[in-house]
Write a protein that holds these residues in place. Structure first.
Motif, PDB file in Angstrom:
ATOM      1  N   ARG A  87      -6.027  -7.342  13.808  1.00  0.00           N
ATOM      2  CA  ARG A  87      -5.374  -6.647  14.784  1.00  0.00           C
ATOM      3  C   ARG A  87      -4.136  -6.295  14.994  1.00  0.00           C
ATOM      4  O   ARG A  87      -3.213  -6.541  15.039  1.00  0.00           O
ATOM      5  CB  ARG A  87      -5.395  -6.956  16.038  1.00  0.00           C
ATOM      6  CG  ARG A  87      -6.684  -7.835  16.285  1.00  0.00           C
ATOM      7  CD  ARG A  87      -6.932  -8.712  18.345  1.00  0.00           C
ATOM      8  NE  ARG A  87      -8.022  -8.662  18.318  1.00  0.00           N
ATOM      9  CZ  ARG A  87      -7.786  -9.527  19.043  1.00  0.00           C
ATOM     10  NH1 ARG A  87      -7.525 -10.453  19.841  1.00  0.00           N
ATOM     11  NH2 ARG A  87      -9.815  -9.984  19.462  1.00  0.00           N
ATOM     12  N   TYR A  88      -4.107  -6.186  13.481  1.00  0.00           N
ATOM     13  CA  TYR A  88      -2.667  -4.725  12.759  1.00  0.00           C
ATOM     14  C   TYR A  88      -3.244  -3.190  12.105  1.00  0.00           C
ATOM     15  O   TYR A  88      -4.101  -3.456  11.541  1.00  0.00           O
ATOM     16  CB  TYR A  88      -1.328  -5.832  12.165  1.00  0.00           C
ATOM     17  CG  TYR A  88      -1.609  -6.095  11.188  1.00  0.00           C
ATOM     18  CD1 TYR A  88      -2.563  -7.419  10.702  1.00  0.00           C
ATOM     19  CD2 TYR A  88      -1.114  -5.197   9.939  1.00  0.00           C
ATOM     20  CE1 TYR A  88      -2.986  -7.661   9.088  1.00  0.00           C
ATOM     21  CE2 TYR A  88      -2.051  -5.914   8.230  1.00  0.00           C
ATOM     22  CZ  TYR A  88      -2.638  -6.765   8.103  1.00  0.00           C
ATOM     23  OH  TYR A  88      -2.959  -7.306   6.854  1.00  0.00           O
ATOM     24  N   SER A  89      -1.503  -2.900  12.369  1.00  0.00           N
ATOM     25  CA  SER A  89      -2.066  -1.696  11.189  1.00  0.00           C
ATOM     26  C   SER A  89      -0.623  -1.418  10.180  1.00  0.00           C
ATOM     27  O   SER A  89       0.513  -2.000  11.427  1.00  0.00           O
ATOM     28  CB  SER A  89      -2.171  -0.476  11.699  1.00  0.00           C
ATOM     29  OG  SER A  89      -2.233   1.018  11.101  1.00  0.00           O
ATOM     30  N   LEU A  90      -0.281  -1.136   8.990  1.00  0.00           N
ATOM     31  CA  LEU A  90       1.203  -0.805   8.542  1.00  0.00           C
ATOM     32  C   LEU A  90       0.984   0.456   7.953  1.00  0.00           C
ATOM     33  O   LEU A  90       0.367   0.708   7.546  1.00  0.00           O
ATOM     34  CB  LEU A  90       1.027  -1.653   7.880  1.00  0.00           C
ATOM     35  CG  LEU A  90       1.415  -3.446   7.193  1.00  0.00           C
ATOM     36  CD1 LEU A  90       1.151  -3.834   6.363  1.00  0.00           C
ATOM     37  CD2 LEU A  90       2.258  -3.753   8.667  1.00  0.00           C
ATOM     38  N   LEU A  91       2.252   1.403   8.425  1.00  0.00           N
ATOM     39  CA  LEU A  91       2.444   2.604   8.213  1.00  0.00           C
ATOM     40  C   LEU A  91       4.092   2.548   6.586  1.00  0.00           C
ATOM     41  O   LEU A  91       4.849   1.703   7.227  1.00  0.00           O
ATOM     42  CB  LEU A  91       3.330   3.333   9.117  1.00  0.00           C
ATOM     43  CG  LEU A  91       3.676   4.680   8.843  1.00  0.00           C
ATOM     44  CD1 LEU A  91       2.200   5.600   7.852  1.00  0.00           C
ATOM     45  CD2 LEU A  91       4.167   5.714   9.908  1.00  0.00           C
ATOM     46  N   TYR A  92       3.277   2.739   5.260  1.00  0.00           N
ATOM     47  CA  TYR A  92       4.254   2.974   4.629  1.00  0.00           C
ATOM     48  C   TYR A  92       4.802   4.171   4.157  1.00  0.00           C
ATOM     49  O   TYR A  92       4.135   5.240   4.609  1.00  0.00           O
ATOM     50  CB  TYR A  92       3.843   2.168   3.376  1.00  0.00           C
ATOM     51  CG  TYR A  92       2.623   1.226   3.058  1.00  0.00           C
ATOM     52  CD1 TYR A  92       1.827   0.986   3.168  1.00  0.00           C
ATOM     53  CD2 TYR A  92       2.858  -0.276   2.613  1.00  0.00           C
ATOM     54  CE1 TYR A  92       0.757   0.160   3.577  1.00  0.00           C
ATOM     55  CE2 TYR A  92       3.128  -1.629   3.447  1.00  0.00           C
ATOM     56  CZ  TYR A  92       1.066  -1.296   3.706  1.00  0.00           C
ATOM     57  OH  TYR A  92       0.981  -2.149   3.521  1.00  0.00           O
ATOM     58  N   ILE A  93       6.190   4.548   4.043  1.00  0.00           N
ATOM     59  CA  ILE A  93       6.736   5.602   3.697  1.00  0.00           C
ATOM     60  C   ILE A  93       7.591   5.153   2.653  1.00  0.00           C
ATOM     61  O   ILE A  93       8.280   4.003   2.159  1.00  0.00           O
ATOM     62  CB  ILE A  93       7.977   5.792   5.136  1.00  0.00           C
ATOM     63  CG1 ILE A  93       7.425   6.014   5.818  1.00  0.00           C
ATOM     64  CG2 ILE A  93       8.763   6.973   4.286  1.00  0.00           C
ATOM     65  CD1 ILE A  93       8.689   6.285   7.487  1.00  0.00           C
ATOM     66  N   SER A  94       7.393   6.090   1.351  1.00  0.00           N
ATOM     67  CA  SER A  94       7.856   6.181  -0.332  1.00  0.00           C
ATOM     68  C   SER A  94       9.037   7.161   0.010  1.00  0.00           C
ATOM     69  O   SER A  94       8.557   8.427   0.370  1.00  0.00           O
ATOM     70  CB  SER A  94       6.949   5.593  -1.072  1.00  0.00           C
ATOM     71  OG  SER A  94       5.780   7.198  -0.856  1.00  0.00           O
ATOM     72  N   SER A  95      10.097   6.997  -0.927  1.00  0.00           N
ATOM     73  CA  SER A  95      10.746   8.298  -1.351  1.00  0.00           C
ATOM     74  C   SER A  95      11.048   8.482  -0.121  1.00  0.00           C
ATOM     75  O   SER A  95      11.031  10.081   0.019  1.00  0.00           O
ATOM     76  CB  SER A  95       9.968   8.487  -2.345  1.00  0.00           C
ATOM     77  OG  SER A  95      10.307   7.584  -3.625  1.00  0.00           O
ATOM     78  N   LYS A 149      -5.766   4.327   4.464  1.00  0.00           N
ATOM     79  CA  LYS A 149      -5.037   5.907   3.819  1.00  0.00           C
ATOM     80  C   LYS A 149      -4.418   6.519   3.026  1.00  0.00           C
ATOM     81  O   LYS A 149      -3.115   5.965   3.511  1.00  0.00           O
ATOM     82  CB  LYS A 149      -5.660   7.008   5.403  1.00  0.00           C
ATOM     83  CG  LYS A 149      -7.189   6.865   5.496  1.00  0.00           C
ATOM     84  CD  LYS A 149      -7.191   7.692   7.300  1.00  0.00           C
ATOM     85  CE  LYS A 149      -8.893   7.855   7.200  1.00  0.00           C
ATOM     86  NZ  LYS A 149      -9.447   8.893   8.439  1.00  0.00           N
ATOM     87  N   GLN A 150      -3.872   7.794   2.505  1.00  0.00           N
ATOM     88  CA  GLN A 150      -2.804   8.084   1.853  1.00  0.00           C
ATOM     89  C   GLN A 150      -2.882   9.381   1.921  1.00  0.00           C
ATOM     90  O   GLN A 150      -4.204  10.465   2.112  1.00  0.00           O
ATOM     91  CB  GLN A 150      -2.403   7.850   0.550  1.00  0.00           C
ATOM     92  CG  GLN A 150      -1.300   8.101   0.054  1.00  0.00           C
ATOM     93  CD  GLN A 150      -0.699   7.194  -1.290  1.00  0.00           C
ATOM     94  OE1 GLN A 150      -2.125   6.631  -1.995  1.00  0.00           O
ATOM     95  NE2 GLN A 150      -0.036   7.535  -1.855  1.00  0.00           N
ATOM     96  N   ASN A 151      -0.900   9.645   2.472  1.00  0.00           N
ATOM     97  CA  ASN A 151      -1.511  11.567   2.786  1.00  0.00           C
ATOM     98  C   ASN A 151      -0.167  11.494   1.932  1.00  0.00           C
ATOM     99  O   ASN A 151       1.045  11.473   2.650  1.00  0.00           O
ATOM    100  CB  ASN A 151      -1.666  11.347   4.146  1.00  0.00           C
ATOM    101  CG  ASN A 151      -0.956  13.381   4.135  1.00  0.00           C
ATOM    102  OD1 ASN A 151      -0.559  14.034   2.953  1.00  0.00           O
ATOM    103  ND2 ASN A 151      -1.533  13.467   5.121  1.00  0.00           N
ATOM    104  N   GLY A 152       0.130  12.909   0.493  1.00  0.00           N
ATOM    105  CA  GLY A 152       1.358  12.056   0.085  1.00  0.00           C
ATOM    106  C   GLY A 152       2.334  10.589  -0.138  1.00  0.00           C
ATOM    107  O   GLY A 152       1.990   9.580  -0.681  1.00  0.00           O
ATOM    108  N   ARG A 153       3.195  11.212   0.131  1.00  0.00           N
ATOM    109  CA  ARG A 153       4.625   9.676   0.513  1.00  0.00           C
ATOM    110  C   ARG A 153       4.412   8.760   1.696  1.00  0.00           C
ATOM    111  O   ARG A 153       4.997   7.855   1.506  1.00  0.00           O
ATOM    112  CB  ARG A 153       5.817  10.110   0.823  1.00  0.00           C
ATOM    113  CG  ARG A 153       6.615  11.107  -0.705  1.00  0.00           C
ATOM    114  CD  ARG A 153       7.639  11.253  -0.603  1.00  0.00           C
ATOM    115  NE  ARG A 153       8.046  12.689   0.937  1.00  0.00           N
ATOM    116  CZ  ARG A 153       8.515  12.041   2.004  1.00  0.00           C
ATOM    117  NH1 ARG A 153       8.866  10.370   1.749  1.00  0.00           N
ATOM    118  NH2 ARG A 153       8.759  12.630   3.035  1.00  0.00           N
ATOM    119  N   LEU A 154       3.341   9.134   2.679  1.00  0.00           N
ATOM    120  CA  LEU A 154       2.750   8.270   3.852  1.00  0.00           C
ATOM    121  C   LEU A 154       1.318   7.774   3.244  1.00  0.00           C
ATOM    122  O   LEU A 154       0.603   8.509   2.770  1.00  0.00           O
ATOM    123  CB  LEU A 154       3.082   9.231   4.709  1.00  0.00           C
ATOM    124  CG  LEU A 154       3.806   9.399   5.042  1.00  0.00           C
ATOM    125  CD1 LEU A 154       3.982  10.057   6.263  1.00  0.00           C
ATOM    126  CD2 LEU A 154       5.340   8.728   5.913  1.00  0.00           C
TER     127      LEU A 154
END
Lengths: 114, 110
Positions: B68-76, B54-59
């Motif tokens: 069995r893992y999840s990643l959270l990406y923060i851009s800019s 899923k994407q929400n703006g910069r996240l």
């Protein structure tokens, strides 16, 4: 937007007092939860309720009780506050049936017991 | 109960940098959420993502349930991204209970 409100942001009570923390949600969720958050210990579930007048113990229920007389309101009661109950208390609502579901949190109450 | 491990425990970023936060969990889950705790203590929902992307703006977030893992990406990244990021999961047998990781503390410097 889902809204979960808590009765106080900050509260100072004396040892032995009876303390009421109230939580109200406006999304008609079946489930409501009370957590406490302490440095180094993370978030721990105290009690939850999956329906009006129904409650179940979480991981750390000792020293606490709860009340849910209406679907939108869930109260946490400290029968006789003690200094080791100084903590951040977080209420959440969400989910349906027998599942935690997507939970939404209130702003929290920082309780200090002196 | 399910064990949830988040890494890294702390992250310091310069404004504008990108980052990845990781959440590993020890059993199959039917619920996974990412939260951001702001400086005032409130937990803000970021994603409800038991699987997929899923994407929400910069996240954005990705959960690979089979591994069995999840990643959270923060851009800019921006200074307002500072705070503690929590991953929480519910196992199939947990009945209502979310298990939280210890969190990743993110500090974004201007």
């Amino acid at each position: 937007d889902v809204k979960v409100t808590q009765s106080s942001r900050y509260l100072v009570k004396r040892t032995g007092e009876k303390v009421f923390l109230e939580c109200v949600q406006d999304m008609d969720h079946e489930n409501m939860f009370w957590y406490r958050q302490d440095p180094g210990l993370g978030l721990r579930l105290i009690y939850f309720s999956y329906d009006v007048k129904m409650k179940e113990k979480g991981d750390i229920p000792e020293g606490y009780s709860v009340s849910r007389e209406k679907k939108e309101r869930f109260s946490l009661i400290l029968e006789s506050a003690s200094t080791n109950q100084t903590s951040m208390y977080l209420c959440a609502s969400g989910g349906a049936s027998r599942a935690a579901g997507e939970q939404y949190f209130g702003p929290g109450t920082r309780l200090t017991v002196t | 109960g399910i064990q949830v491990e988040q890494s890294p425990p702390d992250l310091i970023l310069q404004e504008g940098a990108n980052s990845t936060l990781r959440c590993n969990f020890s059993d199959s889950v039917n619920n996974l959420q990412w939260f951001h705790q702001n400086p005032w203590g409130q937990l803000i929902n970021l994603f409800y993502i038991p699987s997929g992307t899923k994407q929400n703006g910069r996240l954005s977030a990705t959960t690979v349930a089979t591994e069995r893992y999840s990643l959270l990406y923060i851009s800019s990244s921006q200074t307002t991204d500072s705070g503690v990021y929590f991953c929480a999961v519910e196992g199939f047998a947990n009945d209502y209970k979310l298990s939280f990781g210890a969190g990743t503390t993110v500090t974004v410097r201007a």
